[in-house]
Motif scaffolding. Structure first.
Motif: not given
Length: 118
Positions: A31-49
């Motif tokens: 049996r495999r240990a149940r891993h908690p679902e990873p929390q989605p990482e916040p989307a990085p803010e786009p760098e200004p051009a």
């Protein structure tokens, strides 16, 4: 008369939910240990051009071909030594060929099977 204490009500039996079919031996063993679902990482803010006047001007590519040809003489190699002369065999070739032919004829001939009942 003292009043009889009322009997305590029996506790209700815990309700067991019917689970699916029981997992097999190897499923329980490996049996495999149940891993908690990873929390989605916040989307990085786009760098200004960068502003257009600040961009670097690229230099044009330049193709350079660099090579050298070196000529040299290959030294002459000496000829390989000649093989030693073949020695005559220590046995008679004709006699060996006749013995071999006799043995092969004997092997190819039909033989009586010694332990057959016929």
């Amino acid at each position: 008369e003292p009043e009889a204490e009322p009997e305590p009500e029996p506790e209700p039996e815990p309700v067991v939910e019917a689970a699916g079919p029981r997992a097999g031996f190897f499923a329980r063993l490996f049996r495999r240990a149940r891993h908690p679902e990873p929390q989605p990482e916040p989307a990085p803010e786009p760098e200004p051009a960068p502003p257009p006047e600040r961009r670097r001007q690229r230099r044009p590519y330049e193709l350079r071909v660099v090579h050298a040809v070196v000529a040299c003489r290959v030294p002459e190699r000496p000829d390989p030594p000649e093989p030693p002369p073949a020695e005559e065999p220590a046995f008679d070739v004709e006699r060996a060929a006749s013995v071999l032919a006799d043995v092969l004829d004997h092997l190819g001939a039909a033989h009586h099977r010694p332990f057959s009942r016929s």
